[in-house]
Write a protein that holds these residues in place. Structure first.
Motif, PDB file in Angstrom:
ATOM      1  N   PHE A 156       0.820  -1.217   0.000  1.00 53.41           N
ATOM      2  CA  PHE A 156       0.000   0.000   0.000  1.00 53.41           C
ATOM      3  C   PHE A 156       0.854   1.267   0.000  1.00 53.41           C
ATOM      4  O   PHE A 156       0.378   2.350  -0.364  1.00 53.41           O
ATOM      5  CB  PHE A 156      -0.917   0.021   1.231  1.00 53.41           C
ATOM      6  N   ALA A 157       2.112   1.168   0.407  1.00 54.06           N
ATOM      7  CA  ALA A 157       2.957   2.349   0.558  1.00 54.06           C
ATOM      8  C   ALA A 157       3.296   3.008  -0.780  1.00 54.06           C
ATOM      9  O   ALA A 157       3.472   4.225  -0.838  1.00 54.06           O
ATOM     10  CB  ALA A 157       4.239   1.981   1.293  1.00 54.06           C
ATOM     11  N   PHE A 158       3.388   2.237  -1.848  1.00 59.40           N
ATOM     12  CA  PHE A 158       3.743   2.819  -3.152  1.00 59.40           C
ATOM     13  C   PHE A 158       2.669   3.775  -3.660  1.00 59.40           C
ATOM     14  O   PHE A 158       2.991   4.915  -4.008  1.00 59.40           O
ATOM     15  CB  PHE A 158       4.042   1.719  -4.169  1.00 59.40           C
ATOM     16  N   PRO A 159       1.405   3.364  -3.714  1.00 62.16           N
ATOM     17  CA  PRO A 159       0.409   4.343  -4.153  1.00 62.16           C
ATOM     18  C   PRO A 159       0.182   5.469  -3.143  1.00 62.16           C
ATOM     19  O   PRO A 159      -0.163   6.588  -3.526  1.00 62.16           O
ATOM     20  CB  PRO A 159      -0.865   3.520  -4.356  1.00 62.16           C
ATOM     21  N   LEU A 160       0.419   5.189  -1.869  1.00 66.15           N
ATOM     22  CA  LEU A 160       0.219   6.227  -0.863  1.00 66.15           C
ATOM     23  C   LEU A 160       1.316   7.299  -0.954  1.00 66.15           C
ATOM     24  O   LEU A 160       1.022   8.491  -1.062  1.00 66.15           O
ATOM     25  CB  LEU A 160       0.193   5.609   0.536  1.00 66.15           C
ATOM     26  N   ALA A 161       2.570   6.854  -0.934  1.00 60.67           N
ATOM     27  CA  ALA A 161       3.686   7.803  -0.955  1.00 60.67           C
ATOM     28  C   ALA A 161       3.954   8.354  -2.350  1.00 60.67           C
ATOM     29  O   ALA A 161       4.318   9.516  -2.510  1.00 60.67           O
ATOM     30  CB  ALA A 161       4.945   7.134  -0.422  1.00 60.67           C
ATOM     31  N   GLY A 162       3.774   7.519  -3.365  1.00 64.27           N
ATOM     32  CA  GLY A 162       4.080   7.954  -4.723  1.00 64.27           C
ATOM     33  C   GLY A 162       2.915   8.579  -5.459  1.00 64.27           C
ATOM     34  O   GLY A 162       3.112   9.256  -6.476  1.00 64.27           O
ATOM     35  N   GLY A 163       1.705   8.360  -4.972  1.00 66.86           N
ATOM     36  CA  GLY A 163       0.535   8.887  -5.665  1.00 66.86           C
ATOM     37  C   GLY A 163      -0.257   9.884  -4.852  1.00 66.86           C
ATOM     38  O   GLY A 163      -0.435  11.026  -5.257  1.00 66.86           O
ATOM     39  N   THR A 164      -0.715   9.465  -3.688  1.00 68.67           N
ATOM     40  CA  THR A 164      -1.553  10.347  -2.869  1.00 68.67           C
ATOM     41  C   THR A 164      -0.783  11.585  -2.430  1.00 68.67           C
ATOM     42  O   THR A 164      -1.261  12.710  -2.604  1.00 68.67           O
ATOM     43  CB  THR A 164      -2.083   9.595  -1.629  1.00 68.67           C
ATOM     44  N   ALA A 165       0.394  11.391  -1.879  1.00 69.80           N
ATOM     45  CA  ALA A 165       1.159  12.516  -1.328  1.00 69.80           C
ATOM     46  C   ALA A 165       1.510  13.578  -2.381  1.00 69.80           C
ATOM     47  O   ALA A 165       1.214  14.758  -2.175  1.00 69.80           O
ATOM     48  CB  ALA A 165       2.415  12.010  -0.624  1.00 69.80           C
ATOM     49  N   PRO A 166       2.120  13.210  -3.526  1.00 66.37           N
ATOM     50  CA  PRO A 166       2.478  14.262  -4.482  1.00 66.37           C
ATOM     51  C   PRO A 166       1.276  15.015  -5.049  1.00 66.37           C
ATOM     52  O   PRO A 166       1.320  16.237  -5.213  1.00 66.37           O
ATOM     53  CB  PRO A 166       3.206  13.524  -5.597  1.00 66.37           C
ATOM     54  N   PHE A 167       0.206  14.294  -5.345  1.00 65.87           N
ATOM     55  CA  PHE A 167      -0.952  14.960  -5.935  1.00 65.87           C
ATOM     56  C   PHE A 167      -1.734  15.765  -4.896  1.00 65.87           C
ATOM     57  O   PHE A 167      -2.351  16.774  -5.232  1.00 65.87           O
ATOM     58  CB  PHE A 167      -1.842  13.952  -6.668  1.00 65.87           C
ATOM     59  N   LEU A 168      -1.688  15.346  -3.628  1.00 58.75           N
ATOM     60  CA  LEU A 168      -2.295  16.137  -2.564  1.00 58.75           C
ATOM     61  C   LEU A 168      -1.503  17.430  -2.359  1.00 58.75           C
ATOM     62  O   LEU A 168      -2.093  18.504  -2.195  1.00 58.75           O
ATOM     63  CB  LEU A 168      -2.346  15.321  -1.269  1.00 58.75           C
ATOM     64  N   ILE A 169      -0.195  17.323  -2.408  1.00 59.53           N
ATOM     65  CA  ILE A 169       0.651  18.520  -2.318  1.00 59.53           C
ATOM     66  C   ILE A 169       0.389  19.433  -3.516  1.00 59.53           C
ATOM     67  O   ILE A 169       0.266  20.650  -3.364  1.00 59.53           O
ATOM     68  CB  ILE A 169       2.139  18.127  -2.228  1.00 59.53           C
ATOM     69  N   MET A 170       0.282  18.835  -4.693  1.00 58.96           N
ATOM     70  CA  MET A 170       0.015  19.615  -5.907  1.00 58.96           C
ATOM     71  C   MET A 170      -1.323  20.358  -5.792  1.00 58.96           C
ATOM     72  O   MET A 170      -1.441  21.509  -6.219  1.00 58.96           O
ATOM     73  CB  MET A 170      -0.009  18.678  -7.121  1.00 58.96           C
ATOM     74  N   ALA A 171      -2.301  19.715  -5.198  1.00 61.16           N
ATOM     75  CA  ALA A 171      -3.618  20.348  -5.036  1.00 61.16           C
ATOM     76  C   ALA A 171      -3.577  21.457  -3.987  1.00 61.16           C
ATOM     77  O   ALA A 171      -4.217  22.497  -4.153  1.00 61.16           O
ATOM     78  CB  ALA A 171      -4.660  19.308  -4.649  1.00 61.16           C
ATOM     79  N   SER A 172      -2.815  21.261  -2.926  1.00 56.58           N
ATOM     80  CA  SER A 172      -2.794  22.260  -1.859  1.00 56.58           C
ATOM     81  C   SER A 172      -1.887  23.449  -2.180  1.00 56.58           C
ATOM     82  O   SER A 172      -2.144  24.553  -1.722  1.00 56.58           O
ATOM     83  CB  SER A 172      -2.373  21.619  -0.541  1.00 56.58           C
ATOM     84  N   VAL A 173      -0.845  23.234  -2.961  1.00 58.90           N
ATOM     85  CA  VAL A 173       0.067  24.314  -3.326  1.00 58.90           C
ATOM     86  C   VAL A 173      -0.507  25.153  -4.464  1.00 58.90           C
ATOM     87  O   VAL A 173      -0.094  26.285  -4.668  1.00 58.90           O
ATOM     88  CB  VAL A 173       1.447  23.735  -3.713  1.00 58.90           C
ATOM     89  N   LYS A 174      -1.476  24.602  -5.167  1.00 62.39           N
ATOM     90  CA  LYS A 174      -2.126  25.278  -6.294  1.00 62.39           C
ATOM     91  C   LYS A 174      -1.124  25.590  -7.406  1.00 62.39           C
ATOM     92  O   LYS A 174      -0.829  26.739  -7.702  1.00 62.39           O
ATOM     93  CB  LYS A 174      -2.849  26.542  -5.850  1.00 62.39           C
TER      94      LYS A 174
END
Length: 135
Positions: free
Chosen positions: A47-65
């Motif tokens: 589960f760590a690959f999609p969490l760290a490699g997918g959720t985290a970067p795209f969540l950061i991308m969404a919050s940083v605008k």
């Protein structure tokens, strides 16, 4: 593409990866429940690959605008790399629990790394070309 649409797309992608992470965690837990006490770290941490490699970067991308959403080819390469790491981890976990090995299991991390680096490189080159044509 305007900023709110980029944030929405990045947020949807982050949510998708979060759901994939939950599925992998649940899959690993159920698989190991029926594996008669044998466990594999590959299966536990898939589960760590999609969490760290997918959720985290795209969540950061969404919050940083961010101003530009990555191009489709870059995203597809990147997503394929994360999927390769995840699938490789699950396959290695199944094989380890079963008690066997496979010489081809070394290909998963190599292919995953190549795909992720390809996605990042493609996006970097496209952004540099955009800057050059704007000037």
């Amino acid at each position: 593409m305007n900023s709110s649409r980029i944030c929405r797309n990045a947020g949807k992608t982050a949510l998708t990866y979060l759901l994939i992470s939950l599925f992998c965690a649940l899959f690993g837990a159920i698989y190991e429940l029926f594996s008669h006490g044998v466990y594999s770290f590959y299966m536990i941490y898939a589960f760590a690959f999609p969490l760290a490699g997918g959720t985290a970067p795209f969540l950061i991308m969404a919050s940083v605008k961010v101003k530009r959403y990555p191009a489709r080819v870059s995203r597809n390469l990147y997503h394929s790399g994360i999927a390769t790491f995840t699938a490789g981890s699950l396959v290695n976990g199944v094989m380890e629990i079963y008690g066997t090995t496979n010489a081809l299991s070394v290909c998963y991390p190599i292919a995953g790394t190549a795909l992720i680096l390809g996605g990042i490189t493609t996006e970097t080159v496209l952004r540099l070309l955009r800057k050059r044509t704007i000037r």
